[in-house]
Design a protein around this motif. Structure first.
Motif, PDB file in Angstrom:
ATOM      1  N   VAL A  17      14.046   6.180  -2.004  1.00  0.00           N
ATOM      2  CA  VAL A  17      13.498   5.008  -1.322  1.00  0.00           C
ATOM      3  C   VAL A  17      14.013   4.855   0.104  1.00  0.00           C
ATOM      4  CG1 VAL A  17      13.171   3.784  -3.497  1.00  0.00           C
ATOM      5  CG2 VAL A  17      15.287   3.448  -2.199  1.00  0.00           C
ATOM      6  N   VAL A  18      14.872   5.744   0.541  1.00  0.00           N
ATOM      7  CA  VAL A  18      15.483   5.596   1.867  1.00  0.00           C
ATOM      8  C   VAL A  18      14.430   5.575   2.962  1.00  0.00           C
ATOM      9  CG1 VAL A  18      16.964   6.710   3.573  1.00  0.00           C
ATOM     10  CG2 VAL A  18      17.696   6.566   1.193  1.00  0.00           C
ATOM     11  N   ASP A  19      13.507   6.519   2.943  1.00  0.00           N
ATOM     12  CA  ASP A  19      12.530   6.628   4.025  1.00  0.00           C
ATOM     13  C   ASP A  19      11.549   5.459   4.040  1.00  0.00           C
ATOM     14  OD1 ASP A  19      13.712   8.976   4.847  1.00  0.00           O
ATOM     15  OD2 ASP A  19      12.237  10.280   3.888  1.00  0.00           O
ATOM     16  N   VAL A  20      11.016   5.084   2.865  1.00  0.00           N
ATOM     17  CA  VAL A  20      10.052   3.981   2.853  1.00  0.00           C
ATOM     18  C   VAL A  20      10.741   2.661   3.180  1.00  0.00           C
ATOM     19  CG1 VAL A  20       8.360   5.059   1.340  1.00  0.00           C
ATOM     20  CG2 VAL A  20      10.255   3.757   0.327  1.00  0.00           C
ATOM     21  N   ARG A  21      12.015   2.528   2.812  1.00  0.00           N
ATOM     22  CA  ARG A  21      12.746   1.317   3.167  1.00  0.00           C
ATOM     23  C   ARG A  21      12.912   1.204   4.680  1.00  0.00           C
ATOM     24  NH1 ARG A  21      18.138   2.050   1.051  1.00  0.00           N
ATOM     25  NH2 ARG A  21      17.392   1.261  -0.941  1.00  0.00           N
ATOM     26  N   ALA A  22      13.301   2.303   5.306  1.00  0.00           N
ATOM     27  CA  ALA A  22      13.476   2.296   6.757  1.00  0.00           C
ATOM     28  C   ALA A  22      12.162   2.017   7.465  1.00  0.00           C
ATOM     29  CB  ALA A  22      14.055   3.637   7.215  1.00  0.00           C
ATOM     30  N   ARG A  23      11.087   2.619   6.954  1.00  0.00           N
ATOM     31  CA  ARG A  23       9.776   2.401   7.572  1.00  0.00           C
ATOM     32  C   ARG A  23       9.325   0.952   7.383  1.00  0.00           C
ATOM     33  NH1 ARG A  23       6.495   2.371  11.523  1.00  0.00           N
ATOM     34  NH2 ARG A  23       4.273   2.474  10.969  1.00  0.00           N
ATOM     35  N   ALA A  24       9.594   0.367   6.222  1.00  0.00           N
ATOM     36  CA  ALA A  24       9.236  -1.034   5.989  1.00  0.00           C
ATOM     37  C   ALA A  24       9.951  -1.944   6.978  1.00  0.00           C
ATOM     38  CB  ALA A  24       9.560  -1.430   4.551  1.00  0.00           C
ATOM     39  N   ALA A  25      11.232  -1.690   7.199  1.00  0.00           N
ATOM     40  CA  ALA A  25      11.980  -2.489   8.172  1.00  0.00           C
ATOM     41  C   ALA A  25      11.389  -2.350   9.563  1.00  0.00           C
ATOM     42  CB  ALA A  25      13.451  -2.073   8.161  1.00  0.00           C
ATOM     43  N   GLU A  26      10.973  -1.127   9.896  1.00  0.00           N
ATOM     44  CA  GLU A  26      10.368  -0.878  11.208  1.00  0.00           C
ATOM     45  C   GLU A  26       9.043  -1.632  11.341  1.00  0.00           C
ATOM     46  OE1 GLU A  26       8.536   2.926  13.721  1.00  0.00           O
ATOM     47  OE2 GLU A  26       9.841   3.268  12.003  1.00  0.00           O
ATOM     48  N   ASP A  48       0.795  -1.231   0.000  1.00  0.00           N
ATOM     49  CA  ASP A  48       0.000   0.000   0.000  1.00  0.00           C
ATOM     50  C   ASP A  48       0.826   1.280   0.000  1.00  0.00           C
ATOM     51  OD1 ASP A  48      -2.212  -1.681   0.134  1.00  0.00           O
ATOM     52  OD2 ASP A  48      -2.370  -1.544   2.318  1.00  0.00           O
ATOM     53  N   GLN A  49       2.071   1.203   0.475  1.00  0.00           N
ATOM     54  CA  GLN A  49       2.886   2.411   0.598  1.00  0.00           C
ATOM     55  C   GLN A  49       4.158   2.360  -0.266  1.00  0.00           C
ATOM     56  OE1 GLN A  49       1.753   5.024   2.273  1.00  0.00           O
ATOM     57  NE2 GLN A  49      -0.064   3.898   2.931  1.00  0.00           N
ATOM     58  N   VAL A  50       4.906   1.286  -0.156  1.00  0.00           N
ATOM     59  CA  VAL A  50       6.173   1.219  -0.884  1.00  0.00           C
ATOM     60  C   VAL A  50       5.944   1.100  -2.387  1.00  0.00           C
ATOM     61  CG1 VAL A  50       8.338  -0.020  -1.177  1.00  0.00           C
ATOM     62  CG2 VAL A  50       7.339   0.202   1.116  1.00  0.00           C
ATOM     63  N   MET A  51       5.085   0.175  -2.783  1.00  0.00           N
ATOM     64  CA  MET A  51       4.890  -0.063  -4.215  1.00  0.00           C
ATOM     65  C   MET A  51       4.386   1.181  -4.953  1.00  0.00           C
ATOM     66  SD  MET A  51       3.219  -3.385  -6.087  1.00  0.00           S
ATOM     67  CE  MET A  51       1.525  -3.125  -5.534  1.00  0.00           C
ATOM     68  N   GLY A  68      12.230  -5.386  12.000  1.00  0.00           N
ATOM     69  CA  GLY A  68      13.612  -5.748  11.707  1.00  0.00           C
ATOM     70  C   GLY A  68      14.589  -4.635  11.979  1.00  0.00           C
ATOM     71  N   ASP A  69      15.857  -4.970  11.885  1.00  0.00           N
ATOM     72  CA  ASP A  69      16.924  -3.993  12.063  1.00  0.00           C
ATOM     73  C   ASP A  69      17.276  -3.371  10.708  1.00  0.00           C
ATOM     74  OD1 ASP A  69      17.094  -4.494  14.820  1.00  0.00           O
ATOM     75  OD2 ASP A  69      18.405  -6.229  14.481  1.00  0.00           O
ATOM     76  N   GLN A  70      18.491  -2.908  10.580  1.00  0.00           N
ATOM     77  CA  GLN A  70      18.935  -2.266   9.343  1.00  0.00           C
ATOM     78  C   GLN A  70      18.782  -3.229   8.165  1.00  0.00           C
ATOM     79  OE1 GLN A  70      19.869   0.866   9.189  1.00  0.00           O
ATOM     80  NE2 GLN A  70      20.425   0.908   7.031  1.00  0.00           N
ATOM     81  N   PRO A  71      18.051  -2.838   7.137  1.00  0.00           N
ATOM     82  CA  PRO A  71      17.872  -3.735   5.991  1.00  0.00           C
ATOM     83  C   PRO A  71      19.167  -3.931   5.208  1.00  0.00           C
ATOM     84  CG  PRO A  71      16.897  -1.594   5.539  1.00  0.00           C
ATOM     85  CD  PRO A  71      17.313  -1.574   6.971  1.00  0.00           C
ATOM     86  N   GLU A  72      19.272  -5.084   4.560  1.00  0.00           N
ATOM     87  CA  GLU A  72      20.415  -5.389   3.699  1.00  0.00           C
ATOM     88  C   GLU A  72      20.022  -5.056   2.258  1.00  0.00           C
ATOM     89  OE1 GLU A  72      21.039  -9.511   4.323  1.00  0.00           O
ATOM     90  OE2 GLU A  72      21.342  -9.291   6.490  1.00  0.00           O
ATOM     91  N   VAL A  73      20.806  -4.223   1.602  1.00  0.00           N
ATOM     92  CA  VAL A  73      20.488  -3.758   0.252  1.00  0.00           C
ATOM     93  C   VAL A  73      21.558  -4.256  -0.718  1.00  0.00           C
ATOM     94  CG1 VAL A  73      20.055  -1.751  -1.207  1.00  0.00           C
ATOM     95  CG2 VAL A  73      19.359  -1.720   1.205  1.00  0.00           C
ATOM     96  N   ALA A  74      21.107  -4.785  -1.857  1.00  0.00           N
ATOM     97  CA  ALA A  74      22.036  -5.235  -2.892  1.00  0.00           C
ATOM     98  C   ALA A  74      21.501  -4.809  -4.254  1.00  0.00           C
ATOM     99  CB  ALA A  74      22.213  -6.757  -2.844  1.00  0.00           C
ATOM    100  N   GLU A  75      22.420  -4.545  -5.174  1.00  0.00           N
ATOM    101  CA  GLU A  75      22.036  -4.143  -6.526  1.00  0.00           C
ATOM    102  C   GLU A  75      22.589  -5.155  -7.518  1.00  0.00           C
ATOM    103  OE1 GLU A  75      23.456  -0.113  -6.775  1.00  0.00           O
ATOM    104  OE2 GLU A  75      21.634   0.677  -5.843  1.00  0.00           O
ATOM    105  N   TRP A  76      21.776  -5.459  -8.548  1.00  0.00           N
ATOM    106  CA  TRP A  76      22.072  -6.555  -9.455  1.00  0.00           C
ATOM    107  C   TRP A  76      21.746  -6.168 -10.902  1.00  0.00           C
ATOM    108  CZ3 TRP A  76      23.373 -11.089  -6.679  1.00  0.00           C
ATOM    109  CH2 TRP A  76      22.963 -11.123  -5.340  1.00  0.00           C
ATOM    110  N   GLU A  77      22.354  -6.888 -11.820  1.00  0.00           N
ATOM    111  CA  GLU A  77      21.900  -6.886 -13.207  1.00  0.00           C
ATOM    112  C   GLU A  77      20.954  -8.056 -13.398  1.00  0.00           C
ATOM    113  OE1 GLU A  77      23.570  -7.243 -17.805  1.00  0.00           O
ATOM    114  OE2 GLU A  77      24.983  -7.214 -16.114  1.00  0.00           O
TER     115      GLU A  77
END
Length: 207
Positions: free
Chosen positions: A69-78, A24-27, A82-91
């Motif tokens: 996406v920083v704020d919505v990512r932090a809020r999603a983890a909250e 409802d919020q992130v997407m 959870g704690d600090q989310p793990e972020v990875a970037e891929w092809e």
């Protein structure tokens, strides 16, 4: 095309609330960003681990979205507890679908690694040797392969129509993973099943 994965090790009791927040919020937030081509979410209700993947038309689009996406990512983890989310970037190296993933679909994720460097031979092994066998498994819906040449890592997600189909494919899947690892010179580092909680990636076929 490129993808960003965000992994949150949350609370099993908060998975449903987290799915609702992402839906409802992130997407809606990320899909308004230039170059976004969808979002998916995997959830493990036993451990509370959740993986949100956003797909992007280009590496530039993915990079440009980072600050937004920083704020919505932090809020999603909250929300997920959870704690600090793990972020990875891929092809995005390979995407193949034979049927839609409807309600009840489940995904097995296989992480692997080798020395950093070009990954084309890995993609070729998956495309020519593994994919024709995987798509014959009963209940198979789709497969996607993400690669990171800078670290030598891959992440392969194989989706089935149900948990029962995913479980039935486990023995054959184990054999295929061993074949892939040997042919591509990869080390399988982890295999884990998830519920496909949100399936809204609009990525075209990449085979």
């Amino acid at each position: 095309m490129y993808a960003r994965t965000t992994t949150v090790h949350g609370s099993p009791q908060k998975v449903d609330e987290g799915i609702g927040y992402v839906r409802d919020q992130v997407m809606p937030t990320v899909e308004q960003m230039d170059g976004c081509i969808g979002l998916s979410m995997l959830a493990d209700r036993d451990s509370g681990r959740c993986i949100v993947t956003t797909a992007w038309e280009s590496e530039n689009a993915m990079r440009a979205s980072a600050a937004g996406v920083v704020d919505v990512r932090a809020r999603a983890a909250e929300v997920l507890g959870g704690d600090q989310p793990e972020v990875a970037e891929w092809e995005m190296a390979l995407v193949h679908r034979v049927r839609p993933a409807d309600a009840g679909a489940c995904t097995r994720v296989i992480w692997a690694r080798r020395d950093a460097g070009a990954m084309q031979d890995v993609i070729d092994v998956m495309r020519s040797r593994i994919l024709p066998q995987v798509e014959q498994l009963p209940g198979f819906c789709s497969v996607s392969v993400l690669v990171d040449a800078a670290s030598g890592r891959t992440s392969t997600a194989v989706t089935y129509e149900s948990r029962a189909a995913l479980d039935r494919a486990n023995e054959r899947g184990t054999m295929l993973r061993a074949e892939f690892a040997e042919a591509a010179g990869m080390e399988i580092t982890e295999v884990a099943p998830f519920e496909l909680a949100i399936a809204h990636l609009r990525v075209p076929e990449l085979v």
